[in-house]
Design an enzyme around this catalytic site. Structure first.
Site, PDB file in Angstrom:
ATOM      1  CG  HIS A  47      24.716  40.399  39.619  1.00 14.17           C
ATOM      2  ND1 HIS A  47      24.398  40.099  38.317  1.00 14.17           N
ATOM      3  CD2 HIS A  47      26.042  40.759  39.598  1.00 14.17           C
ATOM      4  CE1 HIS A  47      25.455  40.273  37.549  1.00 14.17           C
ATOM      5  NE2 HIS A  47      26.461  40.667  38.300  1.00 14.17           N
TER       6      HIS A  47
ATOM      7  CG  ASP B 128      46.385  42.402  35.465  1.00 11.62           C
ATOM      8  OD1 ASP B 128      46.091  41.355  34.876  1.00 11.62           O
ATOM      9  OD2 ASP B 128      46.645  42.461  36.687  1.00 11.62           O
ATOM     10  N   GLY B 129      43.344  43.615  36.117  1.00 10.07           N
ATOM     11  CA  GLY B 129      42.545  43.791  37.317  1.00 10.07           C
ATOM     12  C   GLY B 129      43.306  43.619  38.611  1.00 10.07           C
TER      13      GLY B 129
ATOM     14  CG  HIS C  30      38.752  40.698  36.577  1.00  5.13           C
ATOM     15  ND1 HIS C  30      39.205  40.791  37.885  1.00  5.13           N
ATOM     16  CD2 HIS C  30      39.789  40.183  35.860  1.00  5.13           C
ATOM     17  CE1 HIS C  30      40.445  40.356  37.952  1.00  5.13           C
ATOM     18  NE2 HIS C  30      40.835  39.988  36.738  1.00  5.13           N
TER      19      HIS C  30
ATOM     20  CB  SER D 228      28.881  43.507  39.283  1.00  6.82           C
ATOM     21  OG  SER D 228      29.934  43.149  38.439  1.00  6.82           O
TER      22      SER D 228
ATOM     23  CD  GLU E  56      36.979  43.823  31.030  1.00  7.24           C
ATOM     24  OE1 GLU E  56      37.698  43.067  30.333  1.00  7.24           O
ATOM     25  OE2 GLU E  56      36.373  43.438  32.048  1.00  7.24           O
TER      26      GLU E  56
ATOM     27  CG  ASP F 252      32.960  38.434  38.525  1.00  8.39           C
ATOM     28  OD1 ASP F 252      33.167  37.211  38.469  1.00  8.39           O
ATOM     29  OD2 ASP F 252      32.010  38.993  37.948  1.00  8.39           O
TER      30      ASP F 252
END
Length: 256
Positions: A19, A139-140, A42, A97, A115, A160
């Site tokens: 971060h 799906d990311g 994600h 984030s 997400e 991430d």
């Protein structure tokens, strides 16, 4: 697999590294009078409370943000935005984030969040809907391809994943290469854990071969409890903004 929930780990040492670098990079990009697209693959739930039973159970935030917050300059964008979140949501609040990114961005910038976990997606929608985010239950990795190149074209992507699917380590370099082919001007940042079993080594070797000019920043720290496999945290950044390497060196000193 959709078992991972970040509330158990929110505010830990890995979050501090991730971060702090994220806020530095976005803050720098936002200083230029050009719009930004922010994409996260994600996203999690975006807002956590460190007095929640899950966070208290692991105690990871006590060794993370609680221990290191005062080591940062007060005007660091990470610390400024953490203070803003706590003014809005209480003294135990901790921003993920997506919320930190929203605080870094300006009117006219675009915010795209993916997400797949049902509970996390619902919480993400509740928190980030008011920030004008475009939120996708998808799906990311598929979303990363679908969302690029974005409009505005100048932008930042954070990847991430939870790494609960072990095949991620083999697949991620190919996913990132596909995104970079479509969006060669984008800043693409991957967070990854440093593991005692060295599962990350092959992934990083392939990424470094594909992207020799990328920034690779790693910090190490003791396992948070006996038997815990994570011994550090890393960020691999393609097209890092100016000054990121120096910021990474300053950050490393906090973990020394």
């Amino acid at each position: 697999m959709l078992s991972y929930q970040h509330i158990y780990h929110a505010g830990n040492l890995a979050d501090v590294q991730k971060h702090a670098l994220l806020c530095f990079m976005l803050d720098y990009m936002a200083q230029k009078d050009k719009p930004i697209s922010y994409i996260e693959t994600h996203s999690g739930r975006a807002l956590y409370h460190l007095d929640a039973a899950e966070a208290v159970k692991t105690g990871e935030a006590e060794k993370g943000i609680a221990a290191l917050a005062k080591a940062f300059p007060k005007d660091h964008p990470y610390i400024r935005h953490l203070a803003t979140v706590r003014e809005l949501h209480g003294k135990t609040a901790y921003p993920g984030s997506p919320l930190l990114a929203a605080l870094c961005l300006r009117d006219g910038d675009a915010l795209h969040l993916a997400e797949l976990h049902p509970q996390e997606h619902a919480a993400l929608t509740d928190v980030m809907g008011r920030w004008g985010a475009n939120i996708h239950k998808r799906d990311g990795y598929e979303f990363a391809i679908a969302a690029t190149p974005p409009t505005p074209r100048r932008g930042f992507m954070l990847i991430d994943p939870s790494y609960e699917v072990k095949a991620d380590y083999d697949a991620i370099p190919k996913h990132i290469a596909a995104v970079a082919r479509k969006w060669n001007v984008g800043t693409i940042a991957l967070w990854y854990p440093l593991l005692a079993n060295a599962a990350h080594i092959g992934m990083l070797a392939e990424l470094s071969e594909r992207f020799p000019d990328a920034l690779r920043h790693e910090v190490r720290f003791p396992p948070v409890r006996e038997g815990h496999k994570m011994i550090g945290s890393g960020m691999f950044v393609i097209n890092p903004p100016y000054g990121t390497a120096d910021e990474a060196k300053r950050l490393s000193r906090l973990f020394a």
